[in-house]
Enzyme design. Sequence first.
Site, PDB file in Angstrom:
ATOM      1  N   ASP A  31       0.863  -1.191   0.000  1.00 25.80           N
ATOM      2  CA  ASP A  31       0.000   0.000   0.000  1.00 25.80           C
ATOM      3  C   ASP A  31       0.896   1.237   0.000  1.00 25.80           C
ATOM      4  O   ASP A  31       1.989   1.211   0.555  1.00 25.80           O
ATOM      5  CB  ASP A  31      -0.932   0.018   1.225  1.00 25.80           C
ATOM      6  CG  ASP A  31      -2.232   0.752   0.940  1.00 25.80           C
ATOM      7  OD1 ASP A  31      -3.300   0.097   0.923  1.00 25.80           O
ATOM      8  OD2 ASP A  31      -2.178   1.986   0.716  1.00 25.80           O
ATOM      9  N   ASN A  32       0.419   2.305  -0.604  1.00 28.71           N
ATOM     10  CA  ASN A  32       1.170   3.576  -0.531  1.00 28.71           C
ATOM     11  C   ASN A  32       0.582   4.494   0.533  1.00 28.71           C
ATOM     12  O   ASN A  32       1.050   5.612   0.717  1.00 28.71           O
ATOM     13  CB  ASN A  32       1.195   4.284  -1.900  1.00 28.71           C
ATOM     14  CG  ASN A  32      -0.179   4.756  -2.344  1.00 28.71           C
ATOM     15  OD1 ASN A  32      -1.185   4.437  -1.701  1.00 28.71           O
ATOM     16  ND2 ASN A  32      -0.242   5.509  -3.432  1.00 28.71           N
ATOM     17  N   LEU A  33      -0.465   4.024   1.207  1.00 35.05           N
ATOM     18  CA  LEU A  33      -1.109   4.752   2.314  1.00 35.05           C
ATOM     19  C   LEU A  33      -1.703   6.089   1.863  1.00 35.05           C
ATOM     20  O   LEU A  33      -1.949   6.972   2.679  1.00 35.05           O
ATOM     21  CB  LEU A  33      -0.108   4.948   3.463  1.00 35.05           C
ATOM     22  CG  LEU A  33       0.648   3.659   3.858  1.00 35.05           C
ATOM     23  CD1 LEU A  33       1.674   3.947   4.942  1.00 35.05           C
ATOM     24  CD2 LEU A  33      -0.323   2.572   4.308  1.00 35.05           C
ATOM     25  N   ASP A  74       4.503   2.927  -3.833  1.00 36.82           N
ATOM     26  CA  ASP A  74       3.479   3.413  -4.755  1.00 36.82           C
ATOM     27  C   ASP A  74       3.589   2.644  -6.070  1.00 36.82           C
ATOM     28  O   ASP A  74       4.575   2.771  -6.788  1.00 36.82           O
ATOM     29  CB  ASP A  74       3.690   4.911  -4.980  1.00 36.82           C
ATOM     30  CG  ASP A  74       2.517   5.550  -5.687  1.00 36.82           C
ATOM     31  OD1 ASP A  74       2.049   4.988  -6.705  1.00 36.82           O
ATOM     32  OD2 ASP A  74       2.049   6.599  -5.217  1.00 36.82           O
ATOM     33  N   THR A 145     -15.585  -2.803 -11.164  1.00 37.05           N
ATOM     34  CA  THR A 145     -16.834  -2.345 -10.563  1.00 37.05           C
ATOM     35  C   THR A 145     -18.001  -2.594 -11.514  1.00 37.05           C
ATOM     36  O   THR A 145     -17.845  -2.498 -12.738  1.00 37.05           O
ATOM     37  CB  THR A 145     -16.764  -0.841 -10.210  1.00 37.05           C
ATOM     38  OG1 THR A 145     -18.086  -0.328 -10.020  1.00 37.05           O
ATOM     39  CG2 THR A 145     -16.118  -0.030 -11.325  1.00 37.05           C
ATOM     40  N   SER A 180     -18.312   7.893 -14.336  1.00 41.73           N
ATOM     41  CA  SER A 180     -17.425   8.891 -13.722  1.00 41.73           C
ATOM     42  C   SER A 180     -16.011   8.616 -14.215  1.00 41.73           C
ATOM     43  O   SER A 180     -15.735   7.548 -14.773  1.00 41.73           O
ATOM     44  CB  SER A 180     -17.447   8.798 -12.195  1.00 41.73           C
ATOM     45  OG  SER A 180     -16.704   7.659 -11.755  1.00 41.73           O
ATOM     46  N   TYR A 182     -13.597   7.925 -12.373  1.00 35.28           N
ATOM     47  CA  TYR A 182     -13.186   6.728 -11.640  1.00 35.28           C
ATOM     48  C   TYR A 182     -13.667   5.467 -12.349  1.00 35.28           C
ATOM     49  O   TYR A 182     -12.879   4.550 -12.607  1.00 35.28           O
ATOM     50  CB  TYR A 182     -13.735   6.767 -10.201  1.00 35.28           C
ATOM     51  CG  TYR A 182     -13.921   5.397  -9.619  1.00 35.28           C
ATOM     52  CD1 TYR A 182     -12.824   4.624  -9.259  1.00 35.28           C
ATOM     53  CD2 TYR A 182     -15.194   4.842  -9.464  1.00 35.28           C
ATOM     54  CE1 TYR A 182     -12.990   3.337  -8.763  1.00 35.28           C
ATOM     55  CE2 TYR A 182     -15.371   3.570  -8.967  1.00 35.28           C
ATOM     56  CZ  TYR A 182     -14.262   2.818  -8.609  1.00 35.28           C
ATOM     57  OH  TYR A 182     -14.427   1.556  -8.133  1.00 35.28           O
ATOM     58  N   HIS A 183     -14.954   5.398 -12.641  1.00 36.24           N
ATOM     59  CA  HIS A 183     -15.471   4.203 -13.315  1.00 36.24           C
ATOM     60  C   HIS A 183     -14.765   3.993 -14.662  1.00 36.24           C
ATOM     61  O   HIS A 183     -14.466   2.869 -15.059  1.00 36.24           O
ATOM     62  CB  HIS A 183     -16.985   4.317 -13.521  1.00 36.24           C
ATOM     63  CG  HIS A 183     -17.780   4.269 -12.241  1.00 36.24           C
ATOM     64  ND1 HIS A 183     -18.303   5.389 -11.653  1.00 36.24           N
ATOM     65  CD2 HIS A 183     -18.108   3.239 -11.436  1.00 36.24           C
ATOM     66  CE1 HIS A 183     -18.936   5.037 -10.538  1.00 36.24           C
ATOM     67  NE2 HIS A 183     -18.838   3.743 -10.384  1.00 36.24           N
ATOM     68  N   LYS A 186     -11.499   2.133 -14.429  1.00 33.37           N
ATOM     69  CA  LYS A 186     -11.646   0.670 -14.321  1.00 33.37           C
ATOM     70  C   LYS A 186     -11.916   0.048 -15.698  1.00 33.37           C
ATOM     71  O   LYS A 186     -11.491  -1.074 -15.965  1.00 33.37           O
ATOM     72  CB  LYS A 186     -12.792   0.322 -13.370  1.00 33.37           C
ATOM     73  CG  LYS A 186     -12.592   0.807 -11.930  1.00 33.37           C
ATOM     74  CD  LYS A 186     -11.656  -0.104 -11.152  1.00 33.37           C
ATOM     75  CE  LYS A 186     -11.750   0.158  -9.652  1.00 33.37           C
ATOM     76  NZ  LYS A 186     -10.860  -0.710  -8.863  1.00 33.37           N
ATOM     77  N   THR A 254     -30.013  10.947   2.819  1.00 31.43           N
ATOM     78  CA  THR A 254     -30.061  11.711   1.577  1.00 31.43           C
ATOM     79  C   THR A 254     -30.065  10.777   0.374  1.00 31.43           C
ATOM     80  O   THR A 254     -29.063  10.158   0.032  1.00 31.43           O
ATOM     81  CB  THR A 254     -28.871  12.688   1.491  1.00 31.43           C
ATOM     82  OG1 THR A 254     -27.687  12.018   1.901  1.00 31.43           O
ATOM     83  CG2 THR A 254     -29.113  13.884   2.404  1.00 31.43           C
ATOM     84  N   VAL A 255     -31.245  10.705  -0.256  1.00 28.79           N
ATOM     85  CA  VAL A 255     -31.407   9.932  -1.490  1.00 28.79           C
ATOM     86  C   VAL A 255     -31.197  10.883  -2.655  1.00 28.79           C
ATOM     87  O   VAL A 255     -31.821  11.945  -2.725  1.00 28.79           O
ATOM     88  CB  VAL A 255     -32.826   9.310  -1.539  1.00 28.79           C
ATOM     89  CG1 VAL A 255     -33.109   8.696  -2.896  1.00 28.79           C
ATOM     90  CG2 VAL A 255     -32.973   8.291  -0.418  1.00 28.79           C
ATOM     91  N   TYR A 256     -30.304  10.509  -3.581  1.00 34.09           N
ATOM     92  CA  TYR A 256     -29.983  11.390  -4.709  1.00 34.09           C
ATOM     93  C   TYR A 256     -31.099  11.296  -5.756  1.00 34.09           C
ATOM     94  O   TYR A 256     -31.291  10.252  -6.379  1.00 34.09           O
ATOM     95  CB  TYR A 256     -28.655  11.006  -5.342  1.00 34.09           C
ATOM     96  CG  TYR A 256     -27.443  11.181  -4.437  1.00 34.09           C
ATOM     97  CD1 TYR A 256     -27.525  11.847  -3.207  1.00 34.09           C
ATOM     98  CD2 TYR A 256     -26.198  10.685  -4.818  1.00 34.09           C
ATOM     99  CE1 TYR A 256     -26.411  12.012  -2.397  1.00 34.09           C
ATOM    100  CE2 TYR A 256     -25.074  10.842  -4.014  1.00 34.09           C
ATOM    101  CZ  TYR A 256     -25.191  11.503  -2.800  1.00 34.09           C
ATOM    102  OH  TYR A 256     -24.089  11.653  -1.999  1.00 34.09           O
ATOM    103  N   GLU A 329     -26.964  10.418 -13.863  1.00 34.48           N
ATOM    104  CA  GLU A 329     -27.355   9.005 -13.929  1.00 34.48           C
ATOM    105  C   GLU A 329     -28.866   8.944 -14.073  1.00 34.48           C
ATOM    106  O   GLU A 329     -29.577   9.830 -13.612  1.00 34.48           O
ATOM    107  CB  GLU A 329     -26.911   8.254 -12.660  1.00 34.48           C
ATOM    108  CG  GLU A 329     -27.474   8.835 -11.372  1.00 34.48           C
ATOM    109  CD  GLU A 329     -26.908   8.215 -10.095  1.00 34.48           C
ATOM    110  OE1 GLU A 329     -25.937   7.439 -10.185  1.00 34.48           O
ATOM    111  OE2 GLU A 329     -27.438   8.529  -9.009  1.00 34.48           O
TER     112      GLU A 329
END
Lengths: 392, 392
Positions: A31-33, A74, A145, A180, A182-183, A186, A254-256, A329
């Site tokens: 891990d790079n923490l 890293d 994901t 996103s 991020y997605h 992946k 909180t529902v988006y 979305e």
Amino acid sequence: MRILVLGGDGYLGWPTAMYFSQLGHEILVVDNLAKRQWEAEIDSIPLQALPTLRHRVRLWEEVTGKEIGVAVGDIAENHRFVYDTFGDFEPEAVIHYAEQPSAPYSMAGRDHAVYTQRNNVIGNLNVLHAMQKHVPDAHLVKLGTMGEYGTPNIDIEEGWLDVELNGRKDRLPFPKLPGSFYHLSKVHDSHNIHFACRVWGTRCTDLNQGVVYGITTDETELHPDLHTSFHYDAVFGTVLNRYCVQAVVGEPLTVYGAGGQRRGFLNIRDTLQCVRLAVENPADKGEFRVFNQFTEVFSVLELAEMVVAAAKHLGMDAQIAHIDNPRVEAEEHYYNPRNDALLALGLTPRLLSEELVEDILSRVARHADSIDRATLLPTVRWRHADVPAPTR
Amino acid sequence: MRILVLGGDGYLGWPTAMYFSQLGHEILVVDNLAKRQWEAEIDSIPLQALPTLRHRVRLWEEVTGKEIGVAVGDIAENHRFVYDTFGDFEPEAVIHYAEQPSAPYSMAGRDHAVYTQRNNVIGNLNVLHAMQKHVPDAHLVKLGTMGEYGTPNIDIEEGWLDVELNGRKDRLPFPKLPGSFYHLSKVHDSHNIHFACRVWGTRCTDLNQGVVYGITTDETELHPDLHTSFHYDAVFGTVLNRYCVQAVVGEPLTVYGAGGQRRGFLNIRDTLQCVRLAVENPADKGEFRVFNQFTEVFSVLELAEMVVAAAKHLGMDAQIAHIDNPRVEAEEHYYNPRNDALLALGLTPRLLSEELVEDILSRVARHADSIDRATLLPTVRWRHADVPAPTR
């Protein structure tokens, strides 16, 4: 078996390291923490302060008599570290969690989009090259994901799609609609890995994981300081975990938007079970195998309603608030992903119940005083005002 | 129209800049001049020494009276440069060639794979963010490659595929089977751009271009020093250009493997025509439009045979040598890509003929003394010995 756990300081990585150590495997955690830095940056802290990785590893040895190795470095920025680690440890399986895991974090502006894709894509490229050089027969178990698929208007198969077009057929990678940066990272990883499988004969299982909830595993229960990082903020907290914290502190759940966003979910204990099934049944040489890793599908509104009901049993009066959706979305859509492959390997799902939610609520309540309400509401927005909302 | 040409020092970028300048548009060329460094690194030089970009721009003004602006900077490493350039120039169209364009270069080891994906993916992310901030209505014309698709066993549609599965339908991104870390970088770009279109309303035309051949355009003919860089080496040279050089220097035309690899091809003049059609007919707000940009399909063996025949007319006795394929690719396969969209916009293809090949051969022959034969044979290999060759 020698198993390398990349990202072993994280929410899933640390329980995974303990779980496989307990099963008798030889574990090295890398891990790079960086998560510690991200937390400070966005003013987020986990529910319980997290002891350092080396502290927990020492404690693990005291409690169980088993050793877990640690290598801090890293994988994206220091490829020599990656090559040396793979060359020295010679893993038979590589479980790769070492990526920036938050969609909102990746959408916080150019810096965060670039950081996320550089960190994730280049880290994964370094892993692929180090495997090819030092352990070409090792099995890469890569965490992807379910968000790679988005919400197409057809059933979601597991990574592949049989296509028939103008009388001809082929089996091709399932088309992706990630939501996103991020997605997207992946999706890029999946394409890069598939290529390594084709060209170098890499073995890979790409686990397209749903949203994980839960706070405990058999191993975290062995000592209070062996717990894993539990985030509840709007950036790193997964949705059910965040709802539970909101219920405990008396804030609305909180529902988006409309809340009809349907997703695959699974218990953190089932993450361990799924990863074990993948490791114990490795992909063939050159095989790019994709499993959809979730046990149940819920809408985010259904989840909120379940938390409200469970909270009631504990005497908490939780409310639901629909807030402007910060994401882009569809809020009502078809969603029918398959997860046959892991079930066929023997996955026995722990289904979500009000009882389990009550357990999470009770555990969260013990730390209620430390919860920072300011981090519960989303601050990162995907959409620009003149872009219409999508219908899928 | 204000048109930004990213990568305007390159084989296609420079002719594109002159072409649109000649049409009366206001042109700003951006380049980091990295190609000059890559050439030195792999010991490759273009057929004719290339005057500096600023020299050619001054010459262009002397010859035509038209100005082309120049901004030297790195779109991947210097995002402030990108934002400042977009903010100051306010382009209406952005033609993006500024990527590392060689598959073999990207396969020369970890450093080159990482460099290629970092340079291409992050440069493109910076462009998307700068457009969103400064010119959200501008049209991005992005150069992709037909190599994103690979060689599936079905017809290749233009970027999208109508899928029917278990009685439901959707129109989804066409599945990709890219064949190198370079080709993968373009797939990553396409996914990132599609997301920007969905979330920010970016307009984009993704041009999946075939293999370009040719040495001249109307504008390069205006002065000897206005030529573009013509590479013939095994790393940066495209296949027909390399064959022509091999024929001129009396080396065998090196066909990789059986030579049944079929690809889309087009004349450099048609690259300009296609890009113009895209610019003049912009994508809608939020539209991710994909055009397959080629005019004809040949196998690499057919091309070699055409060069042999053309060389014979010029009294050259060219030979074909099948050499071990350094790439991992099917050498006999189905290949039927569509290119209706550009034809529908009015593309009038210049088909390849022996006469055109003779013209290339004659032009190459004028520089025969400067050709470095040592760079003609491939040195970068994709495959590891124990991985079987793919069938598609």
